[in-house]
Design a protein around this motif. Sequence first.
Motif, short mmCIF file in Angstrom:
data_model
loop_
_atom_site.label_atom_id
_atom_site.label_comp_id
_atom_site.label_asym_id
_atom_site.label_seq_id
_atom_site.Cartn_x
_atom_site.Cartn_y
_atom_site.Cartn_z
N UNK A 133 2.88 3.36 3.97
CA UNK A 133 2.71 2.78 5.29
C UNK A 133 1.24 2.56 5.63
N UNK A 134 0.33 3.23 4.92
CA UNK A 134 -1.10 3.06 5.15
C UNK A 134 -1.65 1.82 4.44
N UNK A 135 -0.89 1.28 3.49
CA UNK A 135 -1.30 0.05 2.80
C UNK A 135 -1.11 -1.12 3.73
N UNK A 136 -1.81 -2.22 3.45
CA UNK A 136 -1.51 -3.44 4.20
C UNK A 136 -0.10 -3.89 3.82
N UNK A 137 0.51 -4.67 4.66
CA UNK A 137 1.86 -5.14 4.38
C UNK A 137 1.90 -5.91 3.06
N UNK A 138 0.87 -6.71 2.79
CA UNK A 138 0.82 -7.50 1.56
C UNK A 138 0.67 -6.60 0.34
N UNK A 139 -0.19 -5.57 0.43
CA UNK A 139 -0.35 -4.64 -0.68
C UNK A 139 0.96 -3.90 -0.93
N UNK A 140 1.60 -3.45 0.14
CA UNK A 140 2.87 -2.71 0.02
C UNK A 140 3.91 -3.58 -0.66
N UNK A 141 4.02 -4.83 -0.23
CA UNK A 141 5.01 -5.74 -0.82
C UNK A 141 4.75 -5.92 -2.31
N UNK A 142 3.49 -6.20 -2.67
CA UNK A 142 3.16 -6.41 -4.08
C UNK A 142 3.42 -5.16 -4.90
#
Length: 186
Positions: A133-142
């Motif tokens: 949850x601390x990652x950006x949404x784009x990083x989390x998705x990738x």
Amino acid sequence: MSDAALATAPDDATLAGRVRDGDVRAYEQLVLRYQGAMYRLAARMLADTAEAEDIVQDVFLTAWRRIAQLQDDDAFAGWLYRITTNLCLNALRKRQPAAELDPDTTESPRADTQPEHAAQLHSQLEALTAALQQLTAEQRACWLLREVHGRSYEEIGEIVGANATQVRGRIARARVQLAEVMQPWR
């Protein structure tokens, strides 16, 4: 699905073509085939099981309505991942900056493990969920598409609308950040 059923089940391209022709049973087969994977992706991205269930319903409604827009029936799975990821990213953008974590999105440790080990596994999963949850949404998705769902860099790029180099960069940054947060668990 049993091995025999998988061997005789039509491939995605065949089913997608049938769905385009209005075959509801073919659509049901695709839903059964992919609903678990789409739910796991949405639950991890959103950290909210109820919202993930809603997103997955929207994913399959969107797929049914837009199947005619699918250019290549062989690309059905990637197209579904793209729809799921985009709906999750849209939901995350609508949220407040500090989202509440839903502990129900972490799988429970096996019941047959020792209590101390089970507690440690649960703590690790909670820490990973919080770190994601601390990652950006784009990083989390990738990261989720690569590490959990095993998609290629090129597929992820198509799903999130980025080139393979950008995807690699996002995943690399996510890995570094996750490694720092998860260091105590090594």
